[in-house]
Structure formats: C-alpha cells, structure tokens
Design a protein around this motif. Structure first.
Motif, PDB file in Angstrom:
ATOM      1  N   LEU A  22       6.166 -15.113 -14.355  1.00  0.00           N
ATOM      2  CA  LEU A  22       5.449 -14.709 -13.149  1.00  0.00           C
ATOM      3  C   LEU A  22       5.560 -15.824 -12.124  1.00  0.00           C
ATOM      4  O   LEU A  22       5.330 -16.998 -12.436  1.00  0.00           O
ATOM      5  CB  LEU A  22       3.962 -14.463 -13.467  1.00  0.00           C
ATOM      6  CG  LEU A  22       3.049 -14.301 -12.247  1.00  0.00           C
ATOM      7  CD1 LEU A  22       3.331 -12.990 -11.518  1.00  0.00           C
ATOM      8  CD2 LEU A  22       1.584 -14.364 -12.656  1.00  0.00           C
ATOM      9  N   ARG A  23       5.933 -15.443 -10.919  1.00  0.00           N
ATOM     10  CA  ARG A  23       6.015 -16.421  -9.820  1.00  0.00           C
ATOM     11  C   ARG A  23       5.312 -15.818  -8.616  1.00  0.00           C
ATOM     12  O   ARG A  23       5.656 -14.711  -8.181  1.00  0.00           O
ATOM     13  CB  ARG A  23       7.484 -16.689  -9.497  1.00  0.00           C
ATOM     14  CG  ARG A  23       7.733 -17.478  -8.225  1.00  0.00           C
ATOM     15  CD  ARG A  23       9.219 -17.740  -8.076  1.00  0.00           C
ATOM     16  NE  ARG A  23       9.591 -18.218  -6.752  1.00  0.00           N
ATOM     17  CZ  ARG A  23       9.644 -19.507  -6.402  1.00  0.00           C
ATOM     18  NH1 ARG A  23       9.343 -20.452  -7.278  1.00  0.00           N
ATOM     19  NH2 ARG A  23      10.014 -19.849  -5.186  1.00  0.00           N
ATOM     20  N   GLU A  24       4.317 -16.535  -8.099  1.00  0.00           N
ATOM     21  CA  GLU A  24       3.620 -16.067  -6.905  1.00  0.00           C
ATOM     22  C   GLU A  24       3.651 -17.172  -5.854  1.00  0.00           C
ATOM     23  O   GLU A  24       3.325 -18.327  -6.161  1.00  0.00           O
ATOM     24  CB  GLU A  24       2.175 -15.660  -7.228  1.00  0.00           C
ATOM     25  CG  GLU A  24       2.116 -14.447  -8.154  1.00  0.00           C
ATOM     26  CD  GLU A  24       0.730 -13.825  -8.268  1.00  0.00           C
ATOM     27  OE1 GLU A  24       0.646 -12.587  -8.350  1.00  0.00           O
ATOM     28  OE2 GLU A  24      -0.268 -14.577  -8.283  1.00  0.00           O
ATOM     29  N   PRO A  65      13.226 -21.010  -2.068  1.00  0.00           N
ATOM     30  CA  PRO A  65      12.998 -19.569  -1.954  1.00  0.00           C
ATOM     31  C   PRO A  65      13.839 -18.778  -2.963  1.00  0.00           C
ATOM     32  O   PRO A  65      15.018 -19.079  -3.166  1.00  0.00           O
ATOM     33  CB  PRO A  65      13.437 -19.240  -0.531  1.00  0.00           C
ATOM     34  CG  PRO A  65      13.435 -20.538   0.203  1.00  0.00           C
ATOM     35  CD  PRO A  65      13.717 -21.593  -0.822  1.00  0.00           C
ATOM     36  N   LEU A  66      13.216 -17.813  -3.580  1.00  0.00           N
ATOM     37  CA  LEU A  66      13.873 -16.971  -4.572  1.00  0.00           C
ATOM     38  C   LEU A  66      15.181 -16.382  -4.045  1.00  0.00           C
ATOM     39  O   LEU A  66      16.176 -16.305  -4.755  1.00  0.00           O
ATOM     40  CB  LEU A  66      12.911 -15.840  -4.959  1.00  0.00           C
ATOM     41  CG  LEU A  66      13.398 -14.780  -5.926  1.00  0.00           C
ATOM     42  CD1 LEU A  66      13.577 -15.366  -7.319  1.00  0.00           C
ATOM     43  CD2 LEU A  66      12.414 -13.623  -5.975  1.00  0.00           C
ATOM     44  N   GLY A  67      15.144 -15.978  -2.768  1.00  0.00           N
ATOM     45  CA  GLY A  67      16.320 -15.352  -2.165  1.00  0.00           C
ATOM     46  C   GLY A  67      17.541 -16.262  -2.176  1.00  0.00           C
ATOM     47  O   GLY A  67      18.673 -15.793  -2.274  1.00  0.00           O
ATOM     48  N   THR A 123       7.435  -7.986  -5.432  1.00  0.00           N
ATOM     49  CA  THR A 123       6.475  -7.353  -4.540  1.00  0.00           C
ATOM     50  C   THR A 123       6.247  -8.295  -3.371  1.00  0.00           C
ATOM     51  O   THR A 123       6.043  -9.496  -3.567  1.00  0.00           O
ATOM     52  CB  THR A 123       5.145  -7.059  -5.271  1.00  0.00           C
ATOM     53  OG1 THR A 123       5.431  -6.334  -6.468  1.00  0.00           O
ATOM     54  CG2 THR A 123       4.198  -6.255  -4.397  1.00  0.00           C
ATOM     55  N   GLU A 124       6.319  -7.764  -2.162  1.00  0.00           N
ATOM     56  CA  GLU A 124       6.177  -8.584  -0.959  1.00  0.00           C
ATOM     57  C   GLU A 124       5.151  -7.954  -0.031  1.00  0.00           C
ATOM     58  O   GLU A 124       5.292  -6.798   0.356  1.00  0.00           O
ATOM     59  CB  GLU A 124       7.528  -8.682  -0.233  1.00  0.00           C
ATOM     60  CG  GLU A 124       8.604  -9.404  -1.039  1.00  0.00           C
ATOM     61  CD  GLU A 124      10.019  -9.144  -0.520  1.00  0.00           C
ATOM     62  OE1 GLU A 124      10.454  -7.964  -0.522  1.00  0.00           O
ATOM     63  OE2 GLU A 124      10.673 -10.106  -0.083  1.00  0.00           O
ATOM     64  N   VAL A 125       4.117  -8.722   0.290  1.00  0.00           N
ATOM     65  CA  VAL A 125       3.093  -8.270   1.235  1.00  0.00           C
ATOM     66  C   VAL A 125       3.333  -8.995   2.552  1.00  0.00           C
ATOM     67  O   VAL A 125       3.401 -10.234   2.587  1.00  0.00           O
ATOM     68  CB  VAL A 125       1.666  -8.577   0.723  1.00  0.00           C
ATOM     69  CG1 VAL A 125       0.619  -8.191   1.769  1.00  0.00           C
ATOM     70  CG2 VAL A 125       1.397  -7.871  -0.597  1.00  0.00           C
TER      71      VAL A 125
HETATM   72  C1  VNL Z   1      10.056 -15.610  -2.654  1.00  0.00           C
HETATM   73  C2  VNL Z   1      10.568 -15.804  -1.380  1.00  0.00           C
HETATM   74  C3  VNL Z   1       9.659 -14.319  -3.057  1.00  0.00           C
HETATM   75  C4  VNL Z   1      10.697 -14.710  -0.502  1.00  0.00           C
HETATM   76  C5  VNL Z   1       9.803 -13.255  -2.175  1.00  0.00           C
HETATM   77  O1  VNL Z   1       9.438 -11.979  -2.525  1.00  0.00           O
HETATM   78  C6  VNL Z   1      10.319 -13.450  -0.894  1.00  0.00           C
HETATM   79  C7  VNL Z   1       9.935 -16.724  -3.600  1.00  0.00           C
HETATM   80  C8  VNL Z   1       8.970 -11.728  -3.814  1.00  0.00           C
HETATM   81  O2  VNL Z   1      10.438 -17.807  -3.283  1.00  0.00           O
HETATM   82  O3  VNL Z   1       9.346 -16.508  -4.691  1.00  0.00           O
HETATM   83  O4  VNL Z   1      10.433 -12.398  -0.039  1.00  0.00           O
END
Ligand code: VNL
Length: 186
Positions: free
Chosen positions: A95-97, A133-135, A174-176
């Motif tokens: 889980l990553r938030e 960033p995940l992206g 999930t993106e808010v």
């Molecule tokens: C992350 C970056 C996650 C941008 C995202 O959506 C995002 C991250 C879940 O670094 O975890 O749109």
C-alpha cells in the motif's frame, strides 16, 4: 495497568508498520456509468481520462511537482469491498498513499495497491519509490497496459480508479483531485 500499552507505536514485524486511516476518506463514491461521461465538460474529462502520467500533465501547470509520502507498507487484507473486487486475492498487498503537490500545494491524493505477486523481478522496485512519483516508474515500463479507468465523485471532488498490468501483473491506482488542482480551472 494496560498490558497492551507497550505495543503502541511499535511494529510487530520489521516489514509491518502501523497503519493510519486511508488518505482517502471512506465517504461514499458515486461511480459514473460510462454513458454519463458525455455529461462531463470536455476539459475536466480530458484530465480524468488522461492516459499518460498525471505527474507529467501537472508539470505543465507548475514549476515543480513533488510527492509527500503519507504511508507505505504491506497490508494483509483490503478493507474496501469496492477495491477488493478489482484485484486478485493475495496474502499481502503493498500500500502506498501520497499527496502530490504542484508548487507545494496539494493537488492530488494517490492510493496504490499492489498484490505481492506483482512485485517480482524489476517490479520489486515499486516498494522503494518513497518521494519518486509512481508515474516515473510506471510510464517508463514498456510492459505497462491499462485495463480500465473508472470515474467518480466523492464529497464533490473528482476521482478515478485505474487498473494497470505490469507484464500481466495487476495494480490498482486511486486518484482524488483536490480543489486547488488545475482539473477545476475554468
Ligand atoms: C503517485 C503519483 C500516485 C501520482 C498517483 O496516483 C499519482 C505516487 C495513484 O507517487 O504514488 O497520480
């Protein structure tokens, strides 16, 4: 004497951490059926249906995009029935938030769930991202594909849920979109 008090704040295993409440509130989400997508204005829809990296899209609207980690770690089960149906059953999930900021202003809440079975080979790197960033990781992968994007609203804010496959191994995002984000700009 509270016998459990010594447990407070300590972890039970070195890879298990104490979890806070999700960064995304449990308030009900209204998912829009795809027939209703045409009622969304074009500009908003282009954000919600963005197929590339949201980080890169945001970078066109500010000087710098930064990630503020909120919590990361393995969890044993998924509480939300909604999310559970989107992923295969696993012993553990990463889980990553995070909060994604544009010029230090919170623009997006991001929640990523990764079944442990997805974290094989190179994709194990997903657990070491921290402020990256995940992206940056996902969208450089040639093995990446997206199964679906669901669009919804929660507390009057837009959100979306996407399932990706990394070499046919799933993960759920999930993106808010927060009110200060350019998504709401007119
Ligand atoms: C992350 C970056 C996650 C941008 C995202 O959506 C995002 C991250 C879940 O670094 O975890 O749109």
């Amino acid at each position: 004497m509270d016998h459990d008090s010594h447990k407070l704040g300590s972890s039970t295993r070195d890879d298990e951490i104490m979890f806070r409440k999700s960064i995304i509130t449990p308030a009900p989400i209204h998912w829009l059926p795809s027939e209703e997508h045409e009622s969304i204005n074009e500009s908003t829809l282009s954000w919600l249906m963005e197929l590339g990296s949201m980080t890169r899209r945001f970078e066109q609207y500010c000087q710098k995009v930064t990630v503020m980690p909120y919590q990361e770690g393995f969890i044993d089960f998924i509480e939300s029935a909604d999310e559970k149906t989107c992923l295969p059953k696993s012993q553990r999930y990463w889980l990553r938030e995070v909060v994604l900021c544009g010029d230090d202003i919170p623009w997006l809440l991001g929640r990523t769930l990764v079944p442990e079975e997805t974290l094989t080979g190179e994709d194990r790197k997903l657990v070491n991202l921290r402020t990256v960033p995940l992206g940056r990781y996902l969208f450089q992968e040639t093995t990446l594909s997206r199964d679906f994007i669901h669009i919804g609203q929660q507390n009057g804010y837009w959100l979306r849920r996407s399932r990706f496959q990394l070499s046919d191994k799933p993960l759920l995002l999930t993106e808010v979109f927060l009110p200060a984000s350019p998504v709401y700009e007119k």
